[in-house]
Scaffold this motif. Sequence first.
Motif: not given
Length: 754
Positions: A239-257
């Motif tokens: 779970k913590s690994t997923l949060l870190r990946a999201l926070s570093r945009r290693e998962v493709a979250i749009p940059t306007h978010i």
Amino acid sequence: MEAELQAQIPGIDRVISEYSVGYLTHASHAYVEEADANAPSPLAEAADTVTELLVSASGDFSSENELAIRNLVEKFISSLNAADGIDAERRQMPFAAKKLDQTINVGAQRNMSSTLGLVGGGVDLESASTRKVESRVDRKKLEKAERKIRAKQDKKLVKNVQYEASRLLDQPDSTQSYEEFFMAVNPLQLGADAQSKSKDIKVDGIDISIGGKRILTDASLSMAYGRRYGLVGQNGIGKSTLLRALSRREVAIPTHISILHVEQEITGDDTPALQAVLDADVWRKHLLQEQEKITKQLADIDAERSSMADTSKDAARLDKERDGLDITLTDIHAKLAEMESDKAESRAASILAGLGFSPERQKFATKTFSGGWRMRLALARALFCEPDLLLLDEPSNMLDVPSITFLANYLQSYPSTVLVVSHDRAFLNEVATDIIHQHSERLDYYKGANFDSFYATKEERRKNAKREYENQMAQRAHLQAFIDKFRYNAAKSSEAQSRIKKLERMPVLEPPENEYVVHFKFPEVEKLSPPIIQMTGVAFGYTKDKPLLSNVDLDVQLDSRIGIVGPNGAGKTTVLKLLIGQLQPTSGLISQNPRLRIGYFAQHHVDALDLNDSAVGFMTKNYPGKTDEEYRRHLGAFGITGMTGLQKLGLLSGGQKSRVAFACLSLTNPHILVLDEPSNHLDIEAMDALSEALKNFQGGVLMVSHDVTMLQNVCTSLWVCDNGRVEKFDGDVKAYKKKISAQADAAGVARAQY
């Protein structure tokens, strides 16, 4: 070889696999001078180095894994020799390399976000948007290997080929500052176009690995803007690994978010706490600086322009420059108004007050606060910034009951999306609008569910899936039995063919995962005659002029189930340390049975563990007298099963480390368990198992905890530590929460009136 490496070491960093193949290929063509004829061949040295490197990257240091990797390396070397038509023959000339006429920098040409020129050009989001895998390579070993290669390269007769060193060595050791990371990950968005974009998140095909372990495989992340998601799952699931990946945009979250992750305590310096919170909104701080700078430039232009004639060329130039600055300043004013910059200080002060910072403490330098209070500051900074996606990892671990109550109430009206990892049932019930269950390398969604409804629905889903799977297996077995019996029977062949087609059309169901069950078991307790342990008229202060506790009377028996609550800093942990003898009272008496054994679980239990050793190895050194098999069975009683007990403690999750600490604690055969925040990091199932084990424990229990569910399930009496006193509370923990909520509301009204 790279494909075989991926199979042997799942999730290996591609840079490492490419480097290994390139190094071996280079060494197979290496030139060796006659003076080095008796030295080991470059290929042999390369094989040893690459094997050691790959074992380090895999994180598995067993002899079986090392042998498998060495065989893989030797197989590749054999294929190189066969392809080149040589057999351990040393080449006399190095291979040729072609150099590009011009360097091409692709990364710098993509993902650039314009920021009005406020940061000297743009923010390069390449590092934020590109997928990264955390490297486990030993940098010192890699540097040593590189020095060997370069030394041999320098001896070559042909000097026109430059050896390309590993790109891993080019990666900087130092981490980005908070401001640099914030600005890189969250580019400034200006104009109506940015506001009109959807802030819902929908990302498919997510694959995440860490240390060779697969966390998610082809998973989908879906979050609607403004919803609050509780991310749950067993310890070590990632779970913590997923949060870190999201926070570093290693998962493709749009940059306007915009994204902000509360993970680490802030670095202490001379900045006052209130100012540290205000500075957390980096773009607000930057825009205010630019506003001041441009205002000064405009004043200078007006002063210079006043002495010029309207028709002069310099006047026209200054007018054009002023018009450009006016446009920029207007955009800055609009963005600051959108941020409600004028209300920032009052909002920051309100958040800090809710998290336990008095008006006086808000003026203290951040370096004067302990680690726990700095974590609160980190949380306050995130709440103040109000990112579009707020990521919280076990926020209740750092908070007391009053602050948890404030945070839950605050998040209920939070305007953006929240993703919180928590194992606090009561907190999730109050905060979460939806639950995401992470398990089996996937994410399951429970919409419109708090934790209690999720738990009930999950059990129902699991039972239905199990029933459906068992029914299909029985049906398949029945069809297969008919097919096997009559396939070659002429009279029944058409019926057999019909059943074959029916069998082929049946969907393939995955077997349901086994039910996750955790058991904790504490040893039996030998009886002692009372009194067991008593505190009478105890007072204590770390300095003589500032007493922390006074006139404390507390009696703990073998049947006691006592919970202590109160705000952080009131002295709860100090009471426990006085009770176990780590601190001595300045006055009063603490008496105990001479045969009493106390088991103490510290809040920062990880500090006592050797993270370079395994759980079994740590127990062998600190609690000798048993075989490795006995230690593994003992760890199994606390949910540390299989090979987990033989892994390095540093590779385990926080919850798994907690279980190891409890297992060590039980080896002392205590009469009384003194527990400081025992629920921290434990998953829901482990907390239930711990609560059940504590209820069945034959000795006494005294715990400091902020977890409402555990206090309700275990403790029969509640004591409040506040204002230098420790007094019994007439009521349960729900009544206590209701009381402090009323006090907080009254304080908020008073601040508003003031």
